[in-house]
Design a protein around this motif. Structure first.
Motif, PDB file in Angstrom:
ATOM      1  N   UNK A 187       0.825  -1.209   0.000  1.00 30.66           N
ATOM      2  CA  UNK A 187       0.000   0.000   0.000  1.00 30.66           C
ATOM      3  C   UNK A 187       0.857   1.257   0.000  1.00 30.66           C
ATOM      4  N   UNK A 188       1.913   1.271   0.820  1.00 28.97           N
ATOM      5  CA  UNK A 188       2.745   2.467   0.881  1.00 28.97           C
ATOM      6  C   UNK A 188       3.551   2.651  -0.405  1.00 28.97           C
ATOM      7  N   UNK A 189       4.057   1.575  -0.968  1.00 26.20           N
ATOM      8  CA  UNK A 189       4.784   1.687  -2.233  1.00 26.20           C
ATOM      9  C   UNK A 189       3.869   2.166  -3.352  1.00 26.20           C
ATOM     10  N   UNK A 190       2.628   1.699  -3.334  1.00 32.00           N
ATOM     11  CA  UNK A 190       1.650   2.141  -4.329  1.00 32.00           C
ATOM     12  C   UNK A 190       1.408   3.641  -4.204  1.00 32.00           C
ATOM     13  N   UNK A 191       1.235   4.131  -2.963  1.00 32.54           N
ATOM     14  CA  UNK A 191       1.042   5.570  -2.757  1.00 32.54           C
ATOM     15  C   UNK A 191       2.286   6.357  -3.145  1.00 32.54           C
ATOM     16  N   UNK A 192       3.468   5.790  -2.865  1.00 34.56           N
ATOM     17  CA  UNK A 192       4.718   6.467  -3.200  1.00 34.56           C
ATOM     18  C   UNK A 192       4.903   6.584  -4.703  1.00 34.56           C
ATOM     19  N   UNK A 193       4.342   5.645  -5.464  1.00 30.70           N
ATOM     20  CA  UNK A 193       4.383   5.745  -6.922  1.00 30.70           C
ATOM     21  C   UNK A 193       3.699   7.027  -7.383  1.00 30.70           C
ATOM     22  N   UNK A 194       2.567   7.373  -6.782  1.00 32.65           N
ATOM     23  CA  UNK A 194       1.866   8.612  -7.119  1.00 32.65           C
ATOM     24  C   UNK A 194       2.734   9.823  -6.760  1.00 32.65           C
TER      25      UNK A 194
END
Length: 413
Positions: free
Chosen positions: A341-348
């Motif tokens: 979840x955090x890596x996904x948000x960091x992609x944004x």
């Protein structure tokens, strides 16, 4: 996670997180701008080539940040972090000796890859080990960026003075030694939190990943993080130039930036501590509102007091925004999903960092000044503020919990 005597020492674990942030973000990404003038002159690089090197690092970070989260979920956060730190060590060592442009590009790419594998998994690890103090520990980790900026500003000029034209190479070598030391510390003192059952081979099923990627609450937090990334990078890249173009010296602007860095060191832990008992959404909304106010001050009048208070307010609020949005990303899902979840948000966030300079640079070139660029940034951040008001209203139950577990509680207001 229930209270357990088996949990690692919070001070040592958080220290490792802070040092990770210092190395992979402070040294690995932000110090390049300080080292660049001497490095470019010594190697005969053009400004275009210097820009390409920075872009390669950022592009590798974007491309690998989601992979880093998946690796942490499959093999454990510690393995991902140590691998990322070793990539950064290799990149720093190479930069201390390289002279060929394309080799430099590969090495800068290693810094981006290393940051992708180390930063987000470390945030996830801290959030999983210390959920009741999640805001505080992530806030302490974000302070590593401010410490890195301050250390770079003090150390690199000293090394330039001591070693002359080779000072930039010695700087990369010192960064390499520091990164290796941190990697050893992580190997010795950081431990993976208990892991829930996953599919054979330790990989999460694809349908569980898509539950995270498609969840509206995760997407709202990720979009907010992307907006913050865009606004933050525009301020970082262009505010000093705005001040200089308004008639003030680079040394004055540099002192203001240093002041902002000093304030940011304590701001992250302070906002995190406040959010742990006052609510993540409340702290996030107020901190991003303060950032918007600070962005607007130089647009009112381009005088020294307005620039001064811009950097003061940014210093006390920006790291709070980072700590709160990063913690909010970990609040939405069960512990075993946090790395993804955090890596996904960091992609944004990384995409926002890509778009920000391009859009702002085009607006500056088209309008012939900085007002349009920072006006656009304020508008985008206002949209982010509106999204934080939505985040404040998130229910206490996890957005994506354990498949067979009853709803757990988060710290949202």
């Amino acid at each position: 996670m229930p209270q357990s005597m088996n949990r690692p020492n919070i001070f040592i674990t958080v220290l490792c997180g802070t040092l990770t942030s210092l190395v992979v973000i402070g040294f690995g990404r932000l110090a390049y701008g300080v080292i660049l003038p001497s490095m470019r002159t010594d190697l005969g690089l053009s400004y275009q080539q210097a820009g390409i090197l920075s872009t390669v690092s950022a592009l590798c970070y974007v491309c690998f940040v989601l992979i880093g989260g998946l690796a942490a979920a499959r093999w454990g956060a510690k393995a991902s972090i140590v691998f990322g730190m070793l990539m950064v060590v290799l990149g720093f060592v190479g930069l201390a000796f390289a002279a060929n442009f394309w080799l430099l590009a590969i090495l800068m790419g290693l810094l981006g890859i290393g940051a992708a594998f180390a930063f987000a998994p470390m945030v996830a690890l801290l959030a999983a080990w210390f959920p009741e103090k999640r805001g505080l520990v992530i806030g302490c980790m974000t302070s590593g960026v401010g410490i890195g900026i301050l250390a770079t500003g003090l150390l690199v000029p000293f090394l330039f003075t001591a070693f002359g034209d080779q000072g930039w190479r010695v700087s990369w070598a010192v960064f390499a030694g520091t990164a290796l030391f941190v990697a050893v510390m992580i190997s010795l003192f950081v431990h993976n939190p208990p892991r829930a059952h996953t599919s054979a081979g330790g990989q999460l099923p694809a349908d569980e990943k898509w539950l995270i990627y498609r969840n509206p609450r995760v997407l709202i937090v990720a979009a907010t993080y992307g907006i913050i990334g865009l606004g933050y990078i525009v301020q970082t890249v262009f505010m000093v130039s705005f001040m200089v173009e308004s008639g003030y010296s680079e040394s004055t602007a540099g002192r203001y930036v240093a002041m902002m860095g000093l304030l940011s060191i304590i701001a992250g832990p302070l906002w995190g501590w406040v959010s742990d008992f006052w609510g993540r959404g409340n702290a996030l909304s107020i901190s991003i509102f303060l950032v918007i106010v600070s962005m607007g001050l130089p647009l009112i009048e381009q005088t020294l007091p307005y620039f001064f208070f811009h950097f003061v307010i940014m210093g006390v609020s920006l790291n709070g925004v980072f700590a709160m949005i990063q913690t909010s990303a970990t609040d939405q899902v069960a512990p075993r999903y946090i790395p993804i979840a955090f890596s996904f948000a960091t992609l944004f966030f990384a995409v926002g960092q890509f778009l920000g300079p391009a859009i702002a640079g085009w607006l500056i070139g088209t309008s012939g000044g900085f007002t349009a660029a920072f006006g656009f940034t304020m508008l985008v951040l206002t949209t982010g503020f509106a999204l934080t008001l939505v985040i404040r209203r998130f229910p206490n139950e996890l957005a994506v919990g354990e498949p067979s577990a009853t709803p757990n509680k988060t710290n949202a207001p």
